[in-house]
Design a protein around this motif. Sequence first.
Motif, PDB file in Angstrom:
ATOM      1  N   ALA A  66      -1.689  32.214  13.926  1.00 39.10           N
ATOM      2  CA  ALA A  66      -2.153  31.322  12.869  1.00 39.10           C
ATOM      3  C   ALA A  66      -1.101  30.281  12.515  1.00 39.10           C
ATOM      4  O   ALA A  66      -1.436  29.137  12.162  1.00 39.10           O
ATOM      5  N   VAL A 229     -14.409  32.697  16.399  1.00 38.23           N
ATOM      6  CA  VAL A 229     -14.283  32.609  14.940  1.00 38.23           C
ATOM      7  C   VAL A 229     -13.616  33.866  14.387  1.00 38.23           C
ATOM      8  O   VAL A 229     -12.799  33.803  13.464  1.00 38.23           O
ATOM      9  N   ASP A 232      -9.897  33.482  15.098  1.00 38.75           N
ATOM     10  CA  ASP A 232      -9.233  32.399  14.369  1.00 38.75           C
ATOM     11  C   ASP A 232      -9.213  32.612  12.858  1.00 38.75           C
ATOM     12  O   ASP A 232      -8.197  32.361  12.201  1.00 38.75           O
ATOM     13  N   PHE A 233     -10.351  33.040  12.293  1.00 40.27           N
ATOM     14  CA  PHE A 233     -10.494  33.053  10.841  1.00 40.27           C
ATOM     15  C   PHE A 233     -10.742  34.432  10.250  1.00 40.27           C
ATOM     16  O   PHE A 233     -10.090  34.829   9.282  1.00 40.27           O
ATOM     17  N   PHE A 237      -8.952  36.688   7.012  1.00 35.41           N
ATOM     18  CA  PHE A 237      -9.612  36.941   5.732  1.00 35.41           C
ATOM     19  C   PHE A 237      -9.784  38.439   5.488  1.00 35.41           C
ATOM     20  O   PHE A 237      -9.779  38.886   4.339  1.00 35.41           O
ATOM     21  N   PHE A 334     -17.886  31.889   8.244  1.00 36.99           N
ATOM     22  CA  PHE A 334     -17.120  31.119   9.219  1.00 36.99           C
ATOM     23  C   PHE A 334     -17.955  30.804  10.457  1.00 36.99           C
ATOM     24  O   PHE A 334     -17.875  29.718  11.035  1.00 36.99           O
ATOM     25  N   TYR A 345     -16.966  24.168   6.284  1.00 39.06           N
ATOM     26  CA  TYR A 345     -16.870  25.472   5.635  1.00 39.06           C
ATOM     27  C   TYR A 345     -16.696  25.332   4.124  1.00 39.06           C
ATOM     28  O   TYR A 345     -17.328  26.063   3.350  1.00 39.06           O
ATOM     29  N   LEU A 407      -9.426  25.870  -0.132  1.00 38.03           N
ATOM     30  CA  LEU A 407     -10.591  25.562   0.712  1.00 38.03           C
ATOM     31  C   LEU A 407     -11.312  24.316   0.206  1.00 38.03           C
ATOM     32  O   LEU A 407     -11.687  23.438   0.985  1.00 38.03           O
ATOM     33  N   THR A 412      -7.725  23.862   6.026  1.00 40.87           N
ATOM     34  CA  THR A 412      -8.471  24.701   6.962  1.00 40.87           C
ATOM     35  C   THR A 412      -8.557  26.129   6.433  1.00 40.87           C
ATOM     36  O   THR A 412      -7.686  26.564   5.652  1.00 40.87           O
ATOM     37  N   PRO A 413      -9.578  26.887   6.840  1.00 44.23           N
ATOM     38  CA  PRO A 413      -9.655  28.295   6.430  1.00 44.23           C
ATOM     39  C   PRO A 413      -8.415  29.093   6.816  1.00 44.23           C
ATOM     40  O   PRO A 413      -8.010  30.011   6.094  1.00 44.23           O
ATOM     41  N   THR A 414      -7.794  28.739   7.948  1.00 43.34           N
ATOM     42  CA  THR A 414      -6.589  29.447   8.372  1.00 43.34           C
ATOM     43  C   THR A 414      -5.475  29.285   7.349  1.00 43.34           C
ATOM     44  O   THR A 414      -4.837  30.260   6.923  1.00 43.34           O
ATOM     45  N   ALA A 417      -6.304  31.116   4.085  1.00 43.04           N
ATOM     46  CA  ALA A 417      -6.120  32.565   4.194  1.00 43.04           C
ATOM     47  C   ALA A 417      -4.643  32.929   4.128  1.00 43.04           C
ATOM     48  O   ALA A 417      -4.257  33.898   3.439  1.00 43.04           O
TER      49      ALA A 417
END
Length: 706
Positions: A66, A229, A232-233, A237, A334, A345, A407, A412-414, A417
């Motif tokens: 990440a 997904v 990556d995410f 989470f 995601f 997202y 968010l 990015t969600p990454t 998180a």
Amino acid sequence: MTRSTAEKRSPAPADQQEPGVGAEERAAEVLRKHDTSSRFRTDLGFWTWIVGGISVAFTLYHLYYALERPFTSWIHGAIHLGGATSLVFLLYPASKRLLNAEPSGVLWKDLLLGRGRGIAWYDVLLAAAGIAVNLYIVFRYEYLVGNAVQILGFSNLDYTVAVAGTLLVLEATRRCVGLPIVIIASVAIAYGIFGNLSPLFPHRGRSWDAFATETFLSTRSIFGTPLQVSADFIFLFLLFAVVLLRTNIGQFFNDLAFRAAGKYTGGPAKAAVAASGLQGMVSGSSVANTVASGSFTIPIMKKAGFKPHFAAATEATASTGGQLMPPIMGAAAFIMAQNVPDVEYNELIVIAIIPSLLYFLGAFLSVHFEAKRQHIRGIPVDELPSIRGLITRIDLLLPLVVIVGTLLSGLTPTRAALLGIATAIVLSFFRSSTRLNLRGFMELFVAAARTALPVIAACATAGIVAGTVTATGLGGQLGRGLVAIAGGNFLLVLFFVMIACIILGMGLPTTANYVVTASVAAPILYNNFDVPLIAAHMFVFFFGILADITPPVCLAAYAGAGIAGANPMRAGVAAVKIALAGFLIPYVFILQPALLLQGTWDELTISLLTVIVGMIALASGLAGYLFLRATVIERVLLIAGGLLLIYPDLLISMIGIAILVVAVVLQLARRGRGDGASEKTEPDDDGAHVTSRGGDSVENPAPGMA
């Protein structure tokens, strides 16, 4: 949820403390019975260090990726799947009968069957094979994406690896997720290969070799969008959720909900709905959420006077709805963001707010009118968690604020998180009960890896289904066939798609559930009708999730019934009744996309008003109580008026209002006459004594609840 020492010393009513006696052991037993993902080995012997080391390395790798992103997405996906597959075989036995099975005393038989302490020899071999077939992709990546394969084709070794990899994924999924998704994937494989022989929706078919390499040695099936997904995410989470729970936020959610709603009519049930909705923001399983929250809330609801099956149904309904709650939405958000390219997202989690809140409002209203009908009172204020105690723990919400804020800011969600994880870890040092030392960090990383295993396996297997549907054109054929059966009637098509989603979603975890329904059912709506893409995907997502409380499978209701000591099927039927508004909301946002923020503010305002009033009428009609116990005619009027109000059409809504007014007038007239003022005591269907008062009935209240 495990309570900290400080929380145990905080003011709490006796009826809240009592259910905790032996609750953890019973909850674990119920969870293992109804949730396949919880049936992992706990007595590993010296293998504990090996499995722990692999799990820690697995989690650290995802944090490293990440931050640095050193590999291509396919190589990353292969490492992600290889590590998960190996851990599944090390942690999950081939059969639940072998889970911590006692040795027979015959050495050769125990070694052969894998009985006793540790890990069976064949599971060690399968774990090694799971790593090997995925490392084949890592080390042969340049060859697999090169021109030589395109021109000369795959080698025999490639075919062998592809077949072995596919079979290992299916077996790992069977062990940690369950048989339903494996059966669906196996049918998809058979259809992909023998489609030319299929009597329904035939296609030209494919050879086993071609299908196997397409499935495992490409990014169009197992290594498709769901697994990418997940790599990556989703893993990050899930790690965030594990860290957050380490700070005892689960108990904080429970206390917050009880303080906010516990003192009102039917307070324990209302608090259960609110608490499960809050925990759903960080939970990825409706069954696990039912058991975790229900081991605390269900005994309190029963003691308050709710029947066991209704207490189980309330918790199951609320926990299932937790999968609809942003920002995680059962880890499916995601994948949905990837499937709906015109919605980011951070936009998706805003769009999902109104439907999810309406779902919980419907459940809240259902338990309210049931409590009014039975005259179940709330908990005295002095027995509720103190406001001061809640304020001293308000910082526990900071990681959620950070993750949602980042968010919405466009990160990015990454990154969101990672920031959420860092914030939660820092917060854990502020209390001695949650402070992490080196061992605590290791346990945290092990728990994160174990939590992710069912999700990773489900995403990989669901990818087989999605890849087959895309490659064979099954989605288009299903859509045309369903439209023909419905005679082009849009509402009838919606009903058929709902039934298909509930059937496909039975027994599946949230992520796999969404991937399957989005691949098979969603195209029927947006390819054949003018339905917005986001509305179609939210529609199938809702009904796939609701399979967890829909008989005959209704896993969440079964889990709740196990804790409540109730009839599982009766709990499932009651859960459907409580969540009936949830079954109607998807129809509303398909017919009026303004509820998904796909319209004007005027449309949104009018739709919300009519839907909310309609839900009140519907919930009261189903419970048989508005201002007093309703007659049959009044119930029919309330239900009919509620349904018409929920339908997003102004003329139909006006008719619904007129019908509702008649029902209200009849109720008020009877109350003014003092109709049914006399009291009498009679046994209800469970044999308990019920007091009729003014046409209503009330179970004798439990001690401390009067």
